[in-house]
Design a protein around this motif. Structure first.
Motif, PDB file in Angstrom:
ATOM      1  N   SER A 154     -14.531  -3.634   3.526  1.00 20.68           N
ATOM      2  CA  SER A 154     -13.718  -3.623   4.523  1.00 20.68           C
ATOM      3  C   SER A 154     -13.092  -5.350   4.464  1.00 20.68           C
ATOM      4  O   SER A 154     -11.858  -6.087   4.955  1.00 20.68           O
ATOM      5  N   VAL A 155     -13.505  -6.135   3.086  1.00 20.51           N
ATOM      6  CA  VAL A 155     -13.275  -7.529   3.381  1.00 20.51           C
ATOM      7  C   VAL A 155     -11.631  -7.213   3.060  1.00 20.51           C
ATOM      8  O   VAL A 155     -10.535  -8.227   2.783  1.00 20.51           O
ATOM      9  N   PHE A 156     -11.469  -6.176   1.933  1.00 23.18           N
ATOM     10  CA  PHE A 156      -9.956  -5.645   1.643  1.00 23.18           C
ATOM     11  C   PHE A 156      -8.709  -5.116   2.655  1.00 23.18           C
ATOM     12  O   PHE A 156      -7.695  -4.313   2.609  1.00 23.18           O
ATOM     13  N   ARG A 157      -9.662  -4.961   4.029  1.00 21.05           N
ATOM     14  CA  ARG A 157      -8.878  -4.373   5.220  1.00 21.05           C
ATOM     15  C   ARG A 157      -8.900  -5.753   6.409  1.00 21.05           C
ATOM     16  O   ARG A 157      -8.724  -5.349   7.055  1.00 21.05           O
ATOM     17  N   PRO A 158      -7.452  -6.589   5.846  1.00 21.61           N
ATOM     18  CA  PRO A 158      -8.310  -7.912   6.979  1.00 21.61           C
ATOM     19  C   PRO A 158      -7.109  -7.582   7.705  1.00 21.61           C
ATOM     20  O   PRO A 158      -7.195  -8.318   8.802  1.00 21.61           O
ATOM     21  N   ASP A 159      -6.208  -6.477   8.271  1.00 20.11           N
ATOM     22  CA  ASP A 159      -6.507  -6.228   9.959  1.00 20.11           C
ATOM     23  C   ASP A 159      -6.791  -5.962  10.458  1.00 20.11           C
ATOM     24  O   ASP A 159      -7.269  -5.911  11.488  1.00 20.11           O
ATOM     25  N   TYR A 160      -7.890  -5.095   9.890  1.00 19.95           N
ATOM     26  CA  TYR A 160      -9.561  -5.161  10.644  1.00 19.95           C
ATOM     27  C   TYR A 160     -10.117  -5.897  10.984  1.00 19.95           C
ATOM     28  O   TYR A 160     -11.679  -5.909  11.398  1.00 19.95           O
ATOM     29  N   TRP A 161     -10.251  -6.971  10.555  1.00 17.49           N
ATOM     30  CA  TRP A 161     -11.398  -8.341   9.874  1.00 17.49           C
ATOM     31  C   TRP A 161     -11.812  -8.783  12.023  1.00 17.49           C
ATOM     32  O   TRP A 161     -13.065  -8.705  12.314  1.00 17.49           O
ATOM     33  N   GLU A 169     -10.717  -5.528  22.958  1.00 20.12           N
ATOM     34  CA  GLU A 169      -9.023  -5.585  23.204  1.00 20.12           C
ATOM     35  C   GLU A 169      -8.661  -7.277  21.814  1.00 20.12           C
ATOM     36  O   GLU A 169      -7.195  -6.513  21.864  1.00 20.12           O
ATOM     37  N   MET A 170      -9.334  -8.101  22.008  1.00 18.75           N
ATOM     38  CA  MET A 170      -8.345  -9.210  20.831  1.00 18.75           C
ATOM     39  C   MET A 170      -8.833  -8.171  19.138  1.00 18.75           C
ATOM     40  O   MET A 170      -7.664  -8.554  18.783  1.00 18.75           O
ATOM     41  N   GLY A 171      -9.589  -7.888  19.139  1.00 19.77           N
ATOM     42  CA  GLY A 171      -9.469  -7.541  17.571  1.00 19.77           C
ATOM     43  C   GLY A 171      -8.632  -5.933  17.673  1.00 19.77           C
ATOM     44  O   GLY A 171      -7.632  -6.182  16.925  1.00 19.77           O
ATOM     45  N   PHE A 172      -8.286  -5.574  18.172  1.00 13.43           N
ATOM     46  CA  PHE A 172      -7.336  -4.409  18.209  1.00 13.43           C
ATOM     47  C   PHE A 172      -6.145  -4.826  18.852  1.00 13.43           C
ATOM     48  O   PHE A 172      -4.546  -4.737  17.610  1.00 13.43           O
ATOM     49  N   ALA A 173      -5.472  -6.703  19.075  1.00  9.93           N
ATOM     50  CA  ALA A 173      -4.052  -7.661  19.105  1.00  9.93           C
ATOM     51  C   ALA A 173      -3.955  -7.631  17.876  1.00  9.93           C
ATOM     52  O   ALA A 173      -3.221  -8.021  17.468  1.00  9.93           O
ATOM     53  N   TRP A 174      -5.323  -8.450  17.308  1.00 11.53           N
ATOM     54  CA  TRP A 174      -5.696  -9.182  15.304  1.00 11.53           C
ATOM     55  C   TRP A 174      -4.834  -7.060  14.468  1.00 11.53           C
ATOM     56  O   TRP A 174      -4.113  -8.169  14.092  1.00 11.53           O
TER      57      TRP A 174
END
Length: 696
Positions: A154-161, A169-174
């Motif tokens: 997951s370190v290499f999947r920045p859109d999911y951080w 909901e903030m994570g979804f916006a991120w």
């Protein structure tokens, strides 16, 4: 390298040499004192600047700062571009149909996003990002599928951080904002590098790419692959041209991170063609900017950086593969898409000129032969104008830009793959056999945008004077080509387009194409061209709505009911009998259900339902699964493959097989017959939906 080329390279030691050459005043000489202690700033003309990489001047810093500020603000405000508001109408609960929508309209055609990806993300979220999640597939589906997961990958999947750091909901916006804004920033930096710091053209190129129909209508799914690819190319170039240890210490780790992120996006139909594009850009740039004093400076340190980087890269990939091997093996052995092998030649879904007329189609109105608005969308292409123009420039000047040649070769090779196809052996060797042409057309379009932007930049420095005859013939050729493109679209659309409808778009693109001719010299040519392209992209901004939060899901009555029952009995398994859409929404609640979309086949479950593996080929695939009641008194299980990515299971709700699988809750999309519920009791009713639990 020519003397002229060498003279254009900045000598980093020059300031010291100039200072040493200045005569020093004697101790007794009088030095006049000015009112200002520092010399006036010297403005260096763009044409007189030496070779440099990205120039992080005030304008670039302001641009990056504004983008970061927008990212933070929009994330905190929970703004996204999801079509999850479709749930307001697909499974209505009496709420406002525009619940969660700020502007625009949700698109039903984007069900891969609102009905599949988003529920799968929520399923991972509510189960604390597990490696194993049978609700979305067998083995370790989130590890191989691009989803948030508790694993070092997951370190290499920045859109999911954001899901790990913020609220849901903030994570979804991120997730949304990182893809869009992060890609605009990364692409702008890459274009700055490739255009020798042409700021406004670089911003234009980034915006053109990110908001093109070929990306926007696919919910920006390409960007998690394109973003690390762009960073990888930038890092690679910085390592090649590094002149300090500090640069290598930054570029080296960035090279490793972006390489892993790109490699493990694990969608070969995009990755393979994009990989070729990155190679073409790198080779072309190195050939164009072959500055020995930069390339061979600290050569051993650069070699060591690449050696260490590939060593670390190998270690990371080995550790990942050790954890993901069984899942990768299962996925590669599936009937679909694992054993799929293409040879190309099937063409574009529409045609490669159809984007000229994208104003005339919508998600509900398009030629039926073009499947749907997503499949037919790609990128505006000017290759038929640019490539002949490059040949014309070469004929008159005997000079050519290696970077433009490299990208042109990429475009022509992919065009041959799409339209003609390769022999089977060449398709396999090139790895393009994993990229169906309907997917290759997207990286092909990306390459066309790079070609156009870099060609427009090239025209600033290179033009030719030709005779009046050549001028007239070239303009006639442009008009003839655009008329041909118009005829192609009239024919392909089978009467959908009318002559009067395509007149203005054809006229616009004739004008834009003429602006690309190398002998056309008019004031603000590039500005007019860029404005014309952006103007034509405007309708694409409606592809995705502007939304806030996840209320169309989390406030839905069915969702809240299932979540309530799930929290009371979290280990129980569920199955939806009937509607696949109900199944999609139930996935978002985090329950462990039999039905739903399975990224990898769940053999552990299916071997209970099909002990002899008689119907293995039906479910050994990525699939949308639907369960229905099938009662014959023999406890038979009926499994049928409906489409290449779907199968149906017929089973008795009271079957001992389901009891063995710990299935306790059933959702019927209708009022069930008594024989179906003979071992069940009703626990909830929601309009036409009924929820039952196994009697114990």
């Amino acid at each position: 390298m020519s003397k002229k080329k060498k003279a254009g390279v900045v000598n980093q030691s020059a300031p010291a040499q100039v200072a040493a050459a200045q005569p020093r005043p004697s101790a007794t000489s009088k030095i006049p004192v000015s009112k200002t202690s520092s010399p006036p700033a010297t403005v260096v003309a763009e044409s007189e600047r030496g070779f440099e990489l990205i120039r992080f001047d005030r304008r670039v810093k302001w641009f990056v700062g504004i983008c970061i500020g927008l990212f933070v603000i929009l994330t905190v405000l929970k703004i996204n571009y999801s079509s999850v508001a479709m749930w307001n109408t697909v499974i209505p609960d009496g709420s406002d149909a525009r619940r969660g929508i700020i502007a625009g309209t949700p698109k039903s055609i984007r069900m891969d996003e609102w009905a599949v990806s988003t529920p799968a993300i929520l399923s991972q979220y509510y189960n604390d990002f597990p490696l194993e999640n049978p609700a979305i597939g067998g083995q370790k589906p989130a590890l191989v599928g691009y989803l948030p997961v508790h694993h070092f990958i997951s370190v290499f999947r920045p859109d999911y951080w954001g899901f790990f750091l913020l609220s849901l909901e903030m994570g979804f916006a991120w997730w949304w904002q990182f893809k869009v804004i992060g890609s605009v920033v990364a692409l702008t930096l890459l274009f700055l590098l490739l255009t020798q710091n042409n700021f406004w053209l670089s911003v234009f190129g980034a915006v053109w790419l990110v908001f093109s129909p070929g990306i926007a209508w696919w919910s920006y799914y390409l960007l998690p692959t394109l973003f690390p690819g762009v960073i990888l190319l930038i890092a690679s170039i910085y390592i090649f041209y590094a002149r300090s240890l500090r640069t290598l210490l930054i570029a080296g780790p960035l090279f490793v991170w972006s390489m892993v992120s790109f490699a493990l996006a694990l969608y070969p139909p995009y990755q393979v063609p994009l990989g070729y594009l990155l190679i073409a850009l790198l080779i072309g740039f190195l050939a164009r900017e072959f500055h020995k004093e930069w390339l061979f400076d600290k050569i051993w340190m650069k070699a060591a950086t690449f050696a260490i980087a590939f060593g670390v890269l190998g270690t990371i990939l080995y550790l990942y593969y050790s954890d993901a091997k069984s899942t990768i093996d299962a996925m590669s052995s599936t009937v679909y898409p694992g054993k799929r092998s293409e040879v190309g030649g099937t063409g574009f879904i529409a045609n490669w000129f159809s984007e000229y007329y994208s104003w005339l189609v919508s998600n509900t109105s398009f030629p039926k032969e073009w499947l749907n608005i997503c499949e037919l969308s790609h990128f505006i292409t000017f290759a038929p104008i640019i490539i002949p123009s490059l040949l014309l420039i070469f004929v008159y000047t005997k000079k050519i830009d290696p970077l433009l040649v490299s990208i042109s070769i990429f475009v022509l090779v992919l065009l041959a793959w799409i339209q003609i196809g390769f022999p089977d052996w060449l398709a396999k060797i090139s790895l393009l056999n994993v990229s169906p042409t309907r997917r290759t057309q997207i990286p092909f379009g990306v390459g066309n945008v790079f070609l156009t932007v870099l060609y427009v930049d090239y025209l600033k420095r290179r033009s030719v004077k030709v005779s009046g005859l050549v001028t007239a013939l070239s303009i006639v050729a442009v008009i003839a080509f655009m008329v041909y493109a118009a005829v192609v679209n009239l024919d392909d659309s089978n009467g959908f387009f009318k002559v009067h409808q395509i007149f203005l778009p054809t006229l616009l693109f004739i004008a834009l194409a003429i602006l690309l001719l190398p002998f056309v010299q008019i004031q603000y040519r590039n500005l007019v061209f860029c404005i014309g392209v952006l103007f034509f992209l405007l309708p694409g901004l409606k592809a995705n709505p502007i939304a806030v939060g996840l209320s169309p899901i989390t406030d839905n009555a069915l969702y809240k009911t299932v979540r309530e029952l799930h929290l009371q009995d979290p280990k129980a398994r569920w199955v939806v009998m009937g509607s696949q859409y109900i199944t999609y929404l139930v996935t978002a609640t985090g329950v462990n259900q039999l039905s739903g979309v399975k990224n990898q086949p769940d053999f552990k479950t299916m071997r209970v339902l099909d002990p002899t593996a008689k119907r293995d080929s039906a479910y050994n695939r990525y699939a949308h699964t639907v369960y229905n009641s099938f009662i014959d008194g023999k406890d038979s299980v009926f499994i049928q493959n409906n489409f290449e990515d779907a199968y149906t299971v017929g089973v008795d709700p009271c079957s001992p097989k389901l009891k063995k699988l710990n299935v306790k809750y059933f959702i019927f999309d209708r009022h069930p017959q008594a024989v179906e519920t003979r071992c069940l009791r009703q626990v909830r009713t929601l309009g036409s939906l009924e929820i039952y639990r196994v009697n114990e």
